[in-house]
Design a protein around this motif. Structure first.
Motif, mmCIF file in Angstrom:
data_model
loop_
_atom_site.group_PDB
_atom_site.id
_atom_site.type_symbol
_atom_site.label_atom_id
_atom_site.label_comp_id
_atom_site.label_asym_id
_atom_site.label_seq_id
_atom_site.Cartn_x
_atom_site.Cartn_y
_atom_site.Cartn_z
ATOM 1 N N ASN A 25 0.852 -1.190 0.000
ATOM 2 C CA ASN A 25 0.000 0.000 0.000
ATOM 3 C C ASN A 25 0.886 1.237 0.000
ATOM 4 O OD1 ASN A 25 -2.595 -1.368 0.277
ATOM 5 N ND2 ASN A 25 -1.910 -1.871 2.339
ATOM 6 N N MET A 26 0.443 2.256 -0.704
ATOM 7 C CA MET A 26 1.173 3.513 -0.734
ATOM 8 C C MET A 26 0.202 4.666 -0.522
ATOM 9 S SD MET A 26 3.667 5.174 -3.674
ATOM 10 C CE MET A 26 2.356 5.386 -4.918
ATOM 11 N N ASP A 27 0.529 5.520 0.415
ATOM 12 C CA ASP A 27 -0.251 6.730 0.654
ATOM 13 C C ASP A 27 0.582 7.935 0.233
ATOM 14 O OD1 ASP A 27 -2.327 5.273 1.766
ATOM 15 O OD2 ASP A 27 -1.483 5.380 3.777
ATOM 16 N N THR A 28 -0.032 8.871 -0.465
ATOM 17 C CA THR A 28 0.673 10.095 -0.858
ATOM 18 C C THR A 28 -0.182 11.309 -0.524
ATOM 19 O OG1 THR A 28 -0.234 10.004 -3.122
ATOM 20 C CG2 THR A 28 1.916 8.987 -2.756
ATOM 21 N N TYR A 29 0.496 12.387 -0.228
ATOM 22 C CA TYR A 29 -0.160 13.678 -0.030
ATOM 23 C C TYR A 29 0.632 14.705 -0.816
ATOM 24 C CZ TYR A 29 -1.742 18.046 1.976
ATOM 25 O OH TYR A 29 -2.235 19.318 2.112
ATOM 26 N N TRP A 30 -0.067 15.469 -1.655
ATOM 27 C CA TRP A 30 0.640 16.457 -2.454
ATOM 28 C C TRP A 30 0.021 17.842 -2.286
ATOM 29 C CZ3 TRP A 30 -2.211 19.200 -5.986
ATOM 30 C CH2 TRP A 30 -3.382 18.619 -6.478
ATOM 31 N N THR A 31 0.881 18.841 -2.409
ATOM 32 C CA THR A 31 0.426 20.231 -2.453
ATOM 33 C C THR A 31 1.134 20.915 -3.617
ATOM 34 O OG1 THR A 31 2.151 20.931 -0.884
ATOM 35 C CG2 THR A 31 -0.016 20.399 0.019
ATOM 36 N N VAL A 163 4.139 0.587 2.340
ATOM 37 C CA VAL A 163 4.126 -0.460 3.364
ATOM 38 C C VAL A 163 3.796 -1.786 2.694
ATOM 39 C CG1 VAL A 163 3.123 -1.250 5.528
ATOM 40 C CG2 VAL A 163 3.357 1.200 5.097
ATOM 41 N N LYS A 164 4.605 -2.802 2.936
ATOM 42 C CA LYS A 164 4.326 -4.115 2.342
ATOM 43 C C LYS A 164 3.099 -4.732 3.001
ATOM 44 C CE LYS A 164 7.002 -7.374 5.151
ATOM 45 N NZ LYS A 164 5.891 -8.328 5.308
ATOM 46 N N THR A 168 3.035 -10.562 1.937
ATOM 47 C CA THR A 168 4.298 -10.474 1.204
ATOM 48 C C THR A 168 5.449 -10.594 2.188
ATOM 49 O OG1 THR A 168 3.288 -9.023 -0.440
ATOM 50 C CG2 THR A 168 5.684 -9.062 -0.356
ATOM 51 N N ASP A 169 6.267 -11.649 2.029
ATOM 52 C CA ASP A 169 7.391 -11.842 2.947
ATOM 53 C C ASP A 169 8.467 -10.795 2.716
ATOM 54 O OD1 ASP A 169 6.163 -13.969 4.095
ATOM 55 O OD2 ASP A 169 7.273 -15.501 2.994
ATOM 56 N N ILE A 170 8.824 -10.588 1.448
ATOM 57 C CA ILE A 170 9.853 -9.612 1.092
ATOM 58 C C ILE A 170 9.312 -8.753 -0.036
ATOM 59 C CG2 ILE A 170 12.204 -9.248 0.264
ATOM 60 C CD1 ILE A 170 12.913 -12.007 1.306
ATOM 61 N N THR A 253 14.430 -2.832 -1.177
ATOM 62 C CA THR A 253 13.972 -4.148 -0.749
ATOM 63 C C THR A 253 13.781 -4.116 0.757
ATOM 64 O OG1 THR A 253 15.127 -5.308 -2.522
ATOM 65 C CG2 THR A 253 14.550 -6.610 -0.597
ATOM 66 N N THR A 254 12.682 -4.649 1.234
ATOM 67 C CA THR A 254 12.433 -4.668 2.667
ATOM 68 C C THR A 254 11.644 -5.910 3.047
ATOM 69 O OG1 THR A 254 11.472 -3.458 4.539
ATOM 70 C CG2 THR A 254 10.318 -3.304 2.444
ATOM 71 N N SER A 255 11.948 -6.441 4.221
ATOM 72 C CA SER A 255 11.162 -7.529 4.786
ATOM 73 C C SER A 255 10.434 -7.057 6.037
ATOM 74 C CB SER A 255 12.078 -8.712 5.147
ATOM 75 O OG SER A 255 13.063 -8.311 6.090
ATOM 76 N N GLU A 256 10.534 -5.766 6.309
ATOM 77 C CA GLU A 256 9.927 -5.196 7.503
ATOM 78 C C GLU A 256 8.549 -4.635 7.198
ATOM 79 O OE1 GLU A 256 11.353 -5.446 10.402
ATOM 80 O OE2 GLU A 256 13.175 -6.358 9.573
ATOM 81 N N LYS A 257 7.732 -4.589 8.230
ATOM 82 C CA LYS A 257 6.411 -3.984 8.096
ATOM 83 C C LYS A 257 6.483 -2.461 8.232
ATOM 84 C CE LYS A 257 1.889 -4.268 7.786
ATOM 85 N NZ LYS A 257 1.214 -4.688 6.554
#
Length: 273
Positions: A25-31, A163-164, A168-170, A253-257
């Motif tokens: 998931n990806m959240d964005t905020y723009w101005t 955020v993964k 998804t493990d990795i 690359t990330t395996s973290e939440k």
């Protein structure tokens, strides 16, 4: 050893099911801020677009990566930080002669990044590649563009996080900056003192370098009959320089939440167009 960093981007998506599976998931905020100047000796009515401000634009892709889909959902309306009126059914504002108005827009968007599920639970696949960005064209942002209306010093600020998903493990992604000012002349990444630099200057160059490494490691997969490839430099008796759309990108690359945070600014001015 210099190519070993590519190896870490190979990933197992587990589990995957038929159909698209959300992997992040990806959240964005723009101005967006900027100035409009009425250089005419009379008042002008300006009607900024407040719907369909953003347009999708595709970048090139590569078979070395798993192509992902990204879908955005605005969670609030585009906000114009200026008092407006309705004239003949159109919302906008009046500008007196030789006046300058400072504008500010803003919006928050939720995105879902998905895999199509073509790889099964035990397949090793390339990094996930997002090849779509959303663009904003300052020149078409104002429906009532008239002669003598000047657009200057526009700045786009974007912040967000990736955020993964729990399934998804990795997570390994090549992600172009999600929102782009069409025709921008400057890009600045914004990083905190503890942030990891995940940025690469050019999405296209990153894909090209990855393809060259893959070619060296597996040349049998890239056999091309050169006699069938035209020499584009001489095809029309002139050198061709194609203006290929390109943007900075994030590679990580990330395996973290824990979220991967990012922020950047882009700048546009009519004098550079």
């Amino acid at each position: 050893m210099k190519y070993i960093f590519f190896i870490i981007f190979f990933i197992i998506f587990m589990p995957l099911v038929n159909g698209e599976t959300a992997i992040a998931n990806m959240d964005t905020y723009w101005t967006l801020t900027g100035e409009i100047t009425n250089a005419n000796p009379y008042s002008v009515f300006i009607a900024p677009m407040q719907d369909d401000i953003l347009s999708d634009k595709l970048l090139k892709s590569s078979n070395n990566f798993e192509l992902l889909t990204i879908n955005g959902n605005p969670i609030n309306n585009t906000e114009l930080d200026i008092s407006t009126i309705t004239l003949n059914g159109i919302e906008g504002f009046w500008m007196p002669p030789y006046s300058t108005v400072k504008l500010k827009f803003g919006q928050e968007i939720e995105h879902i990044i998905s895999s199509d599920g073509t790889a099964n639970s035990y397949d090793v696949v390339g990094p996930g590649l997002v090849n779509k960005v959303e663009t904003m064209n300052i020149k078409t942002l104002f429906e009532a563009r008239k002669k003598g209306i000047l657009l200057n010093e526009f700045k786009l600020y974007v912040r967000g996080s990736v955020v993964k998903s729990d399934d998804t493990d990795i997570l390994s992604l090549i992600l172009p900056c999600p929102l782009v000012l069409d025709g921008y002349y400057k890009f600045n990444k914004i990083m905190g003192t503890k942030d990891i630099d995940v940025w690469t200057d050019s999405y296209n160059n990153y894909l090209d370098k990855h393809s060259k490494v893959s070619h060296k490691q597996n040349p049998e997969l890239y056999e091309i009959d050169d006699t069938l490839v035209p020499n584009m430099d001489n095809a029309f008796g002139m050198n061709l320089e194609l203006n290929v759309f390109d943007v900075p990108a994030m590679v990580f690359t990330t395996s973290e939440k824990q979220p991967i945070d990012f922020a950047y600014t882009m700048y546009w001015d009519e004098k550079y167009t």
